[in-house]
Design an enzyme around this catalytic site. Structure first.
Site, mmCIF file in Angstrom:
data_model
loop_
_atom_site.group_PDB
_atom_site.id
_atom_site.type_symbol
_atom_site.label_atom_id
_atom_site.label_comp_id
_atom_site.label_asym_id
_atom_site.label_seq_id
_atom_site.Cartn_x
_atom_site.Cartn_y
_atom_site.Cartn_z
ATOM 1 N N GLY A 1 4.320 33.633 74.143
ATOM 2 C CA GLY A 1 3.928 35.034 74.021
ATOM 3 C C GLY A 1 5.141 35.883 73.724
ATOM 4 N N HIS A 2 5.325 36.248 72.462
ATOM 5 C CA HIS A 2 6.486 37.046 72.070
ATOM 6 C C HIS A 2 6.062 38.493 71.841
ATOM 7 C CE1 HIS A 2 8.750 33.225 70.555
ATOM 8 N NE2 HIS A 2 8.613 33.285 71.861
ATOM 9 N N LYS B 1 12.825 36.809 73.627
ATOM 10 C CA LYS B 1 13.128 36.269 72.297
ATOM 11 C C LYS B 1 12.400 37.014 71.190
ATOM 12 C CE LYS B 1 11.808 32.162 73.538
ATOM 13 N NZ LYS B 1 11.603 32.451 74.977
ATOM 14 N N ASP C 1 10.546 33.520 78.542
ATOM 15 C CA ASP C 1 10.381 34.946 78.861
ATOM 16 C C ASP C 1 11.705 35.703 78.844
ATOM 17 O OD1 ASP C 1 7.568 34.480 79.418
ATOM 18 O OD2 ASP C 1 8.230 33.612 81.326
ATOM 19 N N GLN D 1 9.175 29.328 74.531
ATOM 20 C CA GLN D 1 9.547 28.919 75.887
ATOM 21 C C GLN D 1 11.076 28.954 76.034
ATOM 22 O OE1 GLN D 1 7.032 26.518 74.298
ATOM 23 N NE2 GLN D 1 5.611 28.062 75.002
#
Length: 425
Positions: A40-41, A16, A13, A224
């Protein structure tokens, strides 16, 4: 030829997605090499928000090709949904997305196993996303996993599905009162995936190798963060893959010597989702303030993130483990409301001072951080576009990070949009 990687230096988080999107404009190929739909980007372009779980963030640049490498565990249902949503929004997928035939697949029974395992652990739960990532990796290393290439061999596919469900249905029925999963339904569903995904399936190792030989620019996108690495993270409160630079070679088939630049993404404070030790956590008004100002809620699950001060012990560990050559600082603007800012420079536990990140979970859980307090700047950064225009205390904060880590800061993000980025160079 430029071969770079973007690696999260904390518990994920770190922002990225935005940075990969930004750097993709200078690249030809972006490669995901580990993890799955538990990532989740988030990328914000003007008024549009994109949340990507499996497809690399580079897909938002029309000329960039995107690769999902062999180290990714692929949920074909969610991948197709992501592809369809991007297509509806005018993003071209065909001819730009390449998926490794060696990817292991995530099925519904993996998600059941994930959820039931978490439930059975009670207070000792890991805090997974429930997306079936861990159980899929278990099958992979148990050598019973189903790979994408298996979908194109119907006889072999059916045999593998039956073998997997014979064992797992016993578990479902005996221990959790589940009715079990029909192998015929999984087989039929898999054939549907095979038809839809066939134009995108290839030997991605060979594809990347040929592109590298042609002197193109490659960017590896980590999911991650370093402290969630299965081997080097805060085990067992970790993800199920090598979520740092050590996983690039295994997850893509590209030799480690090819990587010329490791870009570490470091949030200006620290956050964590799920369970596990967090030495600098602020379970108090400061933590709540960071969560509110930073919008700290998971892109995949929506869960509120735990928030705390920047941890330089962990950051130094990430620099050393990944061989970080440049740093990107994200969410610096969130600290603007604070009068003073703390940074952890060591841990104290049972009379001992730790300046290196310990492996022992009990030490991390019970240690007392040793803080250095720096003055805040209490001034908005959102309109600034040049480094020299930062308030003096902002520059001092960044220079302190550079000095402690011994690595130059390359980029500073002061907001979620592409334009809210400063190139320190």
């Amino acid at each position: 030829m430029s071969i770079a990687s973007v690696i999260g230096m904390q518990w994920g988080d770190e922002g990225k997605g935005k940075i990969v999107d930004l750097l993709s404009s200078e690249c030809d190929i972006v490669v995901r090499y580990q993890g799955g739909s538990n990532a989740g980007h988030t990328v914000i372009i003007g008024d549009e928000k994109f949340v990507l779980h499996l497809i690399p963030s580079g897909i938002l640049h029309p000329k960039v090709k995107c690769v999902i490498g062999n180290g990714v565990v692929l949920d074909p249902m969610l991948l197709l949904k992501e592809m369809d949503e991007l297509t509806k929004r005018g993003i071209k997928i065909k001819g730009r997305l390449f998926i490794s035939e060696r990817c292991h697949l995530v099925f519904q029974y993996h998600k059941w196993l994930d959820t039931l395992s978490e439930k059975s652990l009670g207070k000792s739960k890991i805090g997974t996303t429930g997306r079936g990532i861990g159980p899929a990796y278990v099958d992979k290393y148990n050598r019973t996993g189903i790979r994408l290439m298996d979908l194109y061999e119907p006889k072999r596919l059916l045999e593998k599905v039956k073998i997997n469900l014979a064992e797992k249905n016993i578990y479902f029925r005996a221990l959790h009162s589940k009715t079990g999963i029909d192998s015929g339904a999984i087989y039929k569903e898999s054939l549907f995936y095979a038809r839809r995904l066939k134009p995108y399936v290839t030997d991605t190792r060979l594809f990347i190798r040929r592109m590298m030989d042609a002197k193109i620019r490659v960017l590896f996108e980590g999911a991650q963060g370093t402290l969630l690495n299965i081997d080097h993270g805060t085990y067992p409160f970790v993800t199920s893959s090598h979520s740092d630079a050590t996983g690039i070679s295994a997850g893509s088939g590209i030799p480690p010597s090819s990587i010329t630049n490791v870009i570490g993404i470091l949030k200006a404070y620290t956050t964590r989702v799920g369970e596990g030790p967090f030495p600098t956590e602020q379970d108090n008004p400061i933590g709540e303030c960071l969560r509110k100002e930073g919008g700290e809620f998971g892109a995949t699950t929506g869960r509120p993130r735990r928030c705390g001060w920047l941890d330089m012990v962990a950051a130094k560990y990430a620099v050393e483990l990944n061989g970080v050559s440049q740093i990107v600082i994200t969410k610096l603007d969130v600290l603007s409301i604070l009068k003073s800012i703390k940074v952890a420079v060591a841990y104290k536990y049972k009379g001992r001072v730790y300046r290196d990140f310990p492996a022992d979970l009990n030490t991390l859980k019970n240690c007392e951080p040793v803080y250095r307090t720096l003055p805040g700047w209490q001034s908005s950064l959102r309109g600034i576009r040049k480094y020299r225009d930062f308030p003096l205390n902002t520059r001092r904060y960044l220079e302190y990070i550079e000095k402690k880590l011994g690595v130059p800061i390359k980029i500073i993000s002061i907001g979620p949009e592409r334009t809210q980025t400063i190139d320190k160079r």
